[in-house]
Design an enzyme around this catalytic site. Structure first.
Site, PDB file in Angstrom:
ATOM      1  CG  HIS A  20      29.533  20.474  41.224  1.00 12.45           C
ATOM      2  ND1 HIS A  20      29.447  20.422  39.853  1.00 12.45           N
ATOM      3  CD2 HIS A  20      30.024  21.693  41.532  1.00 12.45           C
ATOM      4  CE1 HIS A  20      29.881  21.568  39.358  1.00 12.45           C
ATOM      5  NE2 HIS A  20      30.235  22.368  40.337  1.00 12.45           N
ATOM      6  CG  ASP A  48      30.974  27.232  47.043  1.00 10.77           C
ATOM      7  OD1 ASP A  48      30.315  26.765  46.110  1.00 10.77           O
ATOM      8  OD2 ASP A  48      31.582  28.314  46.982  1.00 10.77           O
TER       9      ASP A  48
HETATM   10  C1  SDX Z   1      28.938  26.023  42.802  1.00 13.61           C
HETATM   11  O1  SDX Z   1      27.803  24.602  38.212  1.00 13.61           O
HETATM   12  C2  SDX Z   1      28.929  24.937  38.691  1.00 13.61           C
HETATM   13  O2  SDX Z   1      29.961  24.663  38.115  1.00 13.61           O
HETATM   14  C3  SDX Z   1      28.869  25.699  40.013  1.00 13.61           C
HETATM   15  C4  SDX Z   1      30.214  25.983  40.669  1.00 13.61           C
HETATM   16  C5  SDX Z   1      31.045  26.958  39.851  1.00 13.61           C
HETATM   17  O3  SDX Z   1      32.273  26.963  40.012  1.00 13.61           O
HETATM   18  O4  SDX Z   1      30.434  27.770  39.111  1.00 13.61           O
HETATM   19  O5  SDX Z   1      30.959  24.786  40.837  1.00 13.61           O
HETATM   20  C6  SDX Z   1      30.044  26.634  42.026  1.00 13.61           C
HETATM   21  O6  SDX Z   1      27.832  26.499  42.710  1.00 13.61           O
HETATM   22  C7  SDX Z   1      29.200  24.766  43.597  1.00 13.61           C
HETATM   23  C8  SDX Z   1      27.905  24.204  44.271  1.00 13.61           C
HETATM   24  C9  SDX Z   1      27.663  25.005  45.538  1.00 13.61           C
HETATM   25  N1  SDX Z   1      26.331  24.670  46.099  1.00 13.61           N
HETATM   26  C10 SDX Z   1      26.243  23.997  47.276  1.00 13.61           C
HETATM   27  O7  SDX Z   1      27.201  23.532  47.879  1.00 13.61           O
HETATM   28  C11 SDX Z   1      24.813  23.896  47.790  1.00 13.61           C
HETATM   29  C12 SDX Z   1      24.541  22.455  48.242  1.00 13.61           C
HETATM   30  N2  SDX Z   1      24.503  21.639  47.017  1.00 13.61           N
HETATM   31  C13 SDX Z   1      23.203  21.319  46.449  1.00 13.61           C
HETATM   32  O8  SDX Z   1      22.326  22.422  46.466  1.00 13.61           O
HETATM   33  C14 SDX Z   1      23.333  20.596  45.098  1.00 13.61           C
HETATM   34  O9  SDX Z   1      24.268  19.628  45.272  1.00 13.61           O
HETATM   35  C15 SDX Z   1      23.669  21.379  43.846  1.00 13.61           C
HETATM   36  C16 SDX Z   1      22.738  22.521  43.606  1.00 13.61           C
HETATM   37  C17 SDX Z   1      25.068  21.901  43.904  1.00 13.61           C
HETATM   38  C18 SDX Z   1      23.582  20.406  42.672  1.00 13.61           C
HETATM   39  O10 SDX Z   1      22.233  20.102  42.521  1.00 13.61           O
HETATM   40  P1  SDX Z   1      21.761  18.974  41.492  1.00 13.61           P
HETATM   41  O11 SDX Z   1      22.772  18.564  40.519  1.00 13.61           O
HETATM   42  O12 SDX Z   1      20.459  19.457  40.975  1.00 13.61           O
HETATM   43  O13 SDX Z   1      21.644  17.753  42.457  1.00 13.61           O
HETATM   44  P2  SDX Z   1      20.339  17.028  42.725  1.00 13.61           P
HETATM   45  O14 SDX Z   1      19.400  18.009  43.364  1.00 13.61           O
HETATM   46  O15 SDX Z   1      19.933  16.332  41.489  1.00 13.61           O
HETATM   47  O16 SDX Z   1      20.809  15.991  43.857  1.00 13.61           O
HETATM   48  C19 SDX Z   1      20.719  14.627  43.658  1.00 13.61           C
HETATM   49  C20 SDX Z   1      20.327  14.075  45.020  1.00 13.61           C
HETATM   50  C21 SDX Z   1      18.992  14.624  45.513  1.00 13.61           C
HETATM   51  O17 SDX Z   1      18.475  13.614  46.386  1.00 13.61           O
HETATM   52  P3  SDX Z   1      17.341  12.569  45.800  1.00 13.61           P
HETATM   53  O18 SDX Z   1      16.234  13.435  45.257  1.00 13.61           O
HETATM   54  O19 SDX Z   1      18.061  11.781  44.743  1.00 13.61           O
HETATM   55  O20 SDX Z   1      16.948  11.755  46.999  1.00 13.61           O
HETATM   56  O21 SDX Z   1      21.307  14.487  45.997  1.00 13.61           O
HETATM   57  C22 SDX Z   1      20.650  15.293  46.980  1.00 13.61           C
HETATM   58  C23 SDX Z   1      19.359  15.801  46.361  1.00 13.61           C
HETATM   59  O22 SDX Z   1      18.408  16.074  47.372  1.00 13.61           O
HETATM   60  N3  SDX Z   1      21.570  16.389  47.258  1.00 13.61           N
HETATM   61  C24 SDX Z   1      21.907  16.775  48.484  1.00 13.61           C
HETATM   62  C25 SDX Z   1      22.843  17.809  48.321  1.00 13.61           C
HETATM   63  N4  SDX Z   1      23.035  18.016  47.004  1.00 13.61           N
HETATM   64  C26 SDX Z   1      22.239  17.150  46.349  1.00 13.61           C
HETATM   65  N5  SDX Z   1      21.497  16.343  49.708  1.00 13.61           N
HETATM   66  C27 SDX Z   1      22.051  16.978  50.772  1.00 13.61           C
HETATM   67  N6  SDX Z   1      22.965  17.970  50.692  1.00 13.61           N
HETATM   68  C28 SDX Z   1      23.380  18.415  49.483  1.00 13.61           C
HETATM   69  N7  SDX Z   1      24.267  19.389  49.409  1.00 13.61           N
END
Ligand code: SDX
Length: 435
Positions: free
Chosen positions: A311, A369
């Site tokens: 998140h 989710d």
């Molecule tokens: C919702 O914003 C809100 O409040 C949204 C929400 C709401 O109520 O409105 O809460 C609802 O959208 C919840 C989120 C639902 N999405 C998912 O579950 C999809 C999977 N999650 C990822 O896509 C991700 O975690 C996000 C999009 C939710 C957050 O992305 P960020 O903050 O941009 O995280 P990041 O890309 O900076 O991640 C940091 C690291 C990265 O790795 P490195 O580059 O540091 O090596 O964590 C990794 C990312 O690759 N990472 C994940 C991951 N989420 C982040 N790796 C594997 N699986 C994941 N789910």
């Protein structure tokens, strides 16, 4: 919002410019640096793709502490509202008005919403243009936007009464439209709302009843759905809420703004994650396949993410995920599905992920989710409709944020700038002189 004694000073190492900027304090959470004079004073913009360090507005609706895993609607913890704070319409009243309703206020609010649940009879003709297998979110983007064509009497966004009427109409009609999208997809007749049922019971009735026999409402399942709606009602300045605010800042009518929010919510990184999380669990199939899947997630080249995990704000457990897991237990037990293989798989996956350094080091926890798909599937809601339910719930948050923005004296049309890295000015060559 109060002025801090401390100021922020920006000075350039080459001594070319120096700027003092005010710092504002909110009631709780991070302070903000007012950079509005930056461009005028330095000719430079800030650079913040994804707005990781940017407050786009001031708001008093929802507060999130990502480190503590805390979520407050108008100051009330989500744990209290979801468990003993009454039903979803009480939360709607709270988000819209800033206070929980007393008994008389609740009765009037429920009655008003109930009386607006029908849609114009001609709305049904919009559905006929869609394929039966159209994704419900495409149907909702279209039909919610189309609502504007029926309400020319309440589209003056500068009229507080028009804003109020539009808010009620959207909250009241979303369940009807989501249920109509479902009925259309399965070839069953649309079911009219019933004024003798509660908001969530009425939705279940419109979704699952048929003209052929009486529909018996299961109060345990209705309560579970109501809790799901409360958990999804608002969430600060997330992507879809920011979309609604940006659309609203141009003066677009509230139906168009909510349609824009629905479009944004559809994305798998946002509201589409519940549908993607369930598909992920079905793809993993069994606990034995978890290690291989986790290995794929860790392989950056795979492009595979653990859907329902991570998140932008929560770097701790999403408090909604905990409540959603409890709701899973309640619903599965009520339906005699305690041994639901997907639920067991989800809990095993969660346990493994929370002990794995890759996820721990990146502070990746289950979000709202991760479990919501399992409980919605148990309620009989098709996977493709999960995000539509999210949109149904989030409509009150979107419209509360839209109303707050419209009445904010500081609000202007949203218009970010850029760092331009394209071609500087050049002359157009004749076609026979082009490479
Ligand atoms: C919702 O914003 C809100 O409040 C949204 C929400 C709401 O109520 O409105 O809460 C609802 O959208 C919840 C989120 C639902 N999405 C998912 O579950 C999809 C999977 N999650 C990822 O896509 C991700 O975690 C996000 C999009 C939710 C957050 O992305 P960020 O903050 O941009 O995280 P990041 O890309 O900076 O991640 C940091 C690291 C990265 O790795 P490195 O580059 O540091 O090596 O964590 C990794 C990312 O690759 N990472 C994940 C991951 N989420 C982040 N790796 C594997 N699986 C994941 N789910």
């Amino acid at each position: 919002m109060t002025n801090s004694e401390t100021k922020a000073t920006l000075s350039f190492s080459d001594g070319s410019a120096s700027l003092e900027m005010p710092i504002y304090k909110g009631s709780v959470g991070p302070d903000v640096i007012d950079i509005r004079k930056l461009y005028g004073a330095t000719g430079m913009f800030t650079y913040d793709p994804g707005f990781m360090s940017t407050a786009a507005c001031n708001s008093s609706i929802t507060y999130i502490d990502g480190d503590k895993g805390e979520l407050l609607y108008r100051g009330y913890p989500i744990e209290q509202l979801a468990v003993n704070g009454g039903d979803f319409l009480e939360t709607c009243y709270l988000l819209l008005n800033g206070e929980l309703p007393n008994a008389a206020q609740k009765t009037e609010f429920v009655d008003t919403v109930t009386k607006h649940t029908m849609v114009h009879e001609q709305m049904q003709f919009f559905f006929r243009g869609f394929r039966r297998d159209a994704h419900p979110m495409s149907v909702l983007v279209g039909t919610v936007g189309a609502l504007a064509s029926f309400y020319h009497d309440s589209l003056d966004i500068n009229d507080p009464h028009h804003r109020e009427v539009s808010a009620i109409r959207l909250i009241a009609k979303m369940p009807t439209l989501v249920a109509m999208a479902y009925k259309y997809s399965i070839g069953q007749p649309f079911v009219y709302p019933r004024n003798d049922l509660s908001y969530s019971a009425n939705f279940m009735h419109m979704m699952f009843s048929t003209p052929c026999e009486p529909y018996k409402v299961n109060e345990v399942l209705v309560r579970a759905l109501d809790r799901i709606l409360i958990l999804h009602a608002d969430h600060e300045q997330n992507a879809s809420t920011s979309t609604v605010r940006l659309a609203g800042s141009s003066g677009a009518n509230p139906f168009a703004c909510i349609a824009a929010g629905i479009a944004c919510l559809w994305g798998p990184a946002h509201g589409g994650a519940n549908e993607a999380a369930l598909s992920m669990l079905e793809e993993i199939g069994s606990v034995d396949n978890i290690p291989e899947f986790i290995a794929q997630v860790k392989d950056k080249n795979s492009g595979v993410k653990l859907m329902g995990f991570g998140h932008r704000v929560y770097k701790n457990y999403d408090p909604r995920a905990k409540l959603m897991r409890e709701t899973c237990y309640e619903v599965l037990n009520e339906l005699g599905l305690q041994d639901d293989p997907l639920f067991k798989l989800a809990m095993a996956l969660e346990k493994i992920a929370l002990e794995d350094e890759y996820f721990v080091s990146r502070k990746l926890y289950p979000n709202v989710d991760f479990y919501s798909g399992i409980v919605q599937r148990a309620l009989g809601i098709p996977t493709s409709l999960f995000t539509g339910i999210f949109a149904l719930a989030r409509t009150v948050g979107w419209i509360a944020q839209w109303k707050e923005m419209i009445s904010d004296p500081e609000q202007k049309i949203g218009r970010p700038r850029q760092l331009f890295v394209g071609s500087p000015k050049r002359d157009v060559p004749p076609i026979d002189q082009r490479g």
